[in-house]
Design a protein around this motif. Structure first.
Motif, PDB file in Angstrom:
ATOM      1  N   TRP A  84       0.796  -1.235   0.000  1.00 36.39           N
ATOM      2  CA  TRP A  84       0.000   0.000   0.000  1.00 36.39           C
ATOM      3  C   TRP A  84       0.826   1.282   0.000  1.00 36.39           C
ATOM      4  CZ3 TRP A  84       0.260   3.619   4.048  1.00 36.39           C
ATOM      5  CH2 TRP A  84       1.007   3.203   5.147  1.00 36.39           C
ATOM      6  N   PHE A  85       2.143   1.188   0.189  1.00 42.39           N
ATOM      7  CA  PHE A  85       2.930   2.366   0.514  1.00 42.39           C
ATOM      8  C   PHE A  85       4.183   2.523  -0.344  1.00 42.39           C
ATOM      9  CE2 PHE A  85       5.749   4.120   4.206  1.00 42.39           C
ATOM     10  CZ  PHE A  85       5.610   5.432   3.770  1.00 42.39           C
ATOM     11  N   ASN A  97       8.348   7.268  -7.780  1.00 43.04           N
ATOM     12  CA  ASN A  97       8.444   8.679  -8.191  1.00 43.04           C
ATOM     13  C   ASN A  97       9.512   9.480  -7.478  1.00 43.04           C
ATOM     14  OD1 ASN A  97       6.052   8.211  -9.735  1.00 43.04           O
ATOM     15  ND2 ASN A  97       4.878   8.508  -7.862  1.00 43.04           N
ATOM     16  N   TRP A  98      10.382   8.862  -6.752  1.00 41.90           N
ATOM     17  CA  TRP A  98      11.369   9.608  -5.984  1.00 41.90           C
ATOM     18  C   TRP A  98      12.595   8.730  -5.827  1.00 41.90           C
ATOM     19  CZ3 TRP A  98      12.077   9.641  -0.170  1.00 41.90           C
ATOM     20  CH2 TRP A  98      12.907  10.691   0.238  1.00 41.90           C
ATOM     21  N   GLU A 119       0.194   7.367  -7.154  1.00 41.56           N
ATOM     22  CA  GLU A 119       0.709   7.313  -8.517  1.00 41.56           C
ATOM     23  C   GLU A 119       1.977   6.470  -8.557  1.00 41.56           C
ATOM     24  OE1 GLU A 119       0.973   7.273 -12.129  1.00 41.56           O
ATOM     25  OE2 GLU A 119      -0.605   8.644 -11.459  1.00 41.56           O
ATOM     26  N   THR A 120       2.015   5.498  -9.441  1.00 44.12           N
ATOM     27  CA  THR A 120       3.188   4.635  -9.542  1.00 44.12           C
ATOM     28  C   THR A 120       3.876   4.723 -10.895  1.00 44.12           C
ATOM     29  OG1 THR A 120       1.847   2.759 -10.274  1.00 44.12           O
ATOM     30  CG2 THR A 120       2.249   2.963  -7.892  1.00 44.12           C
ATOM     31  N   SER A 121       3.244   5.322 -11.892  1.00 46.59           N
ATOM     32  CA  SER A 121       3.844   5.297 -13.230  1.00 46.59           C
ATOM     33  C   SER A 121       4.359   6.649 -13.717  1.00 46.59           C
ATOM     34  CB  SER A 121       2.840   4.736 -14.241  1.00 46.59           C
ATOM     35  OG  SER A 121       1.681   5.536 -14.275  1.00 46.59           O
ATOM     36  N   TYR A 155       1.844  17.491  -5.820  1.00 44.57           N
ATOM     37  CA  TYR A 155       1.010  16.326  -6.113  1.00 44.57           C
ATOM     38  C   TYR A 155       0.458  15.762  -4.810  1.00 44.57           C
ATOM     39  CZ  TYR A 155       2.436  16.086 -10.990  1.00 44.57           C
ATOM     40  OH  TYR A 155       2.632  16.357 -12.311  1.00 44.57           O
ATOM     41  N   VAL A 156      -0.808  15.384  -4.831  1.00 42.76           N
ATOM     42  CA  VAL A 156      -1.428  14.858  -3.611  1.00 42.76           C
ATOM     43  C   VAL A 156      -1.348  13.342  -3.526  1.00 42.76           C
ATOM     44  CG1 VAL A 156      -2.995  16.811  -3.369  1.00 42.76           C
ATOM     45  CG2 VAL A 156      -3.743  14.793  -4.647  1.00 42.76           C
ATOM     46  N   ASN A 157      -0.863  12.685  -4.572  1.00 40.15           N
ATOM     47  CA  ASN A 157      -0.891  11.220  -4.566  1.00 40.15           C
ATOM     48  C   ASN A 157       0.447  10.570  -4.868  1.00 40.15           C
ATOM     49  OD1 ASN A 157      -0.911  12.004  -7.265  1.00 40.15           O
ATOM     50  ND2 ASN A 157      -2.197  10.293  -7.909  1.00 40.15           N
TER      51      ASN A 157
END
Length: 170
Positions: free
Chosen positions: A35-36, A67-68, A152-154, A167-169
């Protein structure tokens, strides 16, 4: 009302899921990556532990997000195997997760404390982490109650220095 300050914050959320499942989500590599996180490694006595094994006090962790490119390294300060787990986090901060069964579900109380109070820490840790944990706790609730993930994963946001603030997600 207690006095609010920049050296700690508290986030609470009621999740309609068993306490044991929520503890698993915080205390195992499989749980954290469900989930994280993109990836997580837990080290005990210099060796990586099984991805399904619950962490114990003294274990080291390495968390990697989508994303990081940054990584979060720390130690598990406390883990009772049931309803309380404490990590070092964001440098010298403490991340305390407490769970309590209620008739309506499980109350999760997240406290991040020992936050430095210089201007950079107020922005990046107090504001950034407080906002971030609000999202991630909502993501955990959505995952456990409805089987969906909100993050967001992509989308590759690594070149956007403001992504974590806008970004909130992620």
């Amino acid at each position: 009302m207690n006095n609010l300050s920049f050296d700690k914050f508290v986030k609470k959320i009621l999740i309609k899921a068993p306490l044991e499942k929520i503890y698993w989500c915080w205390s195992t590599e499989d749980g954290l990556t469900s989930w994280f996180l993109r990836a997580s490694d837990h080290i005990r006595d210099g060796k990586r532990i099984n991805h399904q094994e619950t962490v114990k006090a003294g274990d080291e962790y390495l968390w990697m997000w989508y994303n990081w490119d940054g990584e979060e390294k720390g130690i598990v300060k406390e883990a009772n195997g049931k309803d309380h787990i404490v990590f070092s986090f964001a440098g010298e901060c403490t991340l305390d997760i407490q769970l309590r069964s209620l008739k309506e579900g499980t109350l999760l109380v997240l406290t991040q404390s020992d936050i430095p109070t210089d201007d950079k820490s107020k922005l990046n840790i107090y504001s950034g982490c407080s906002s971030g944990w609000s999202f991630w706790l909502t993501n955990l609730k959505a995952f456990l109650e409805h089987g969906i993930l909100l993050h967001e994963t992509s989308l590759d946001l690594r070149d956007d220095p403001n992504a974590a603030f806008e970004y909130v997600n992620i």
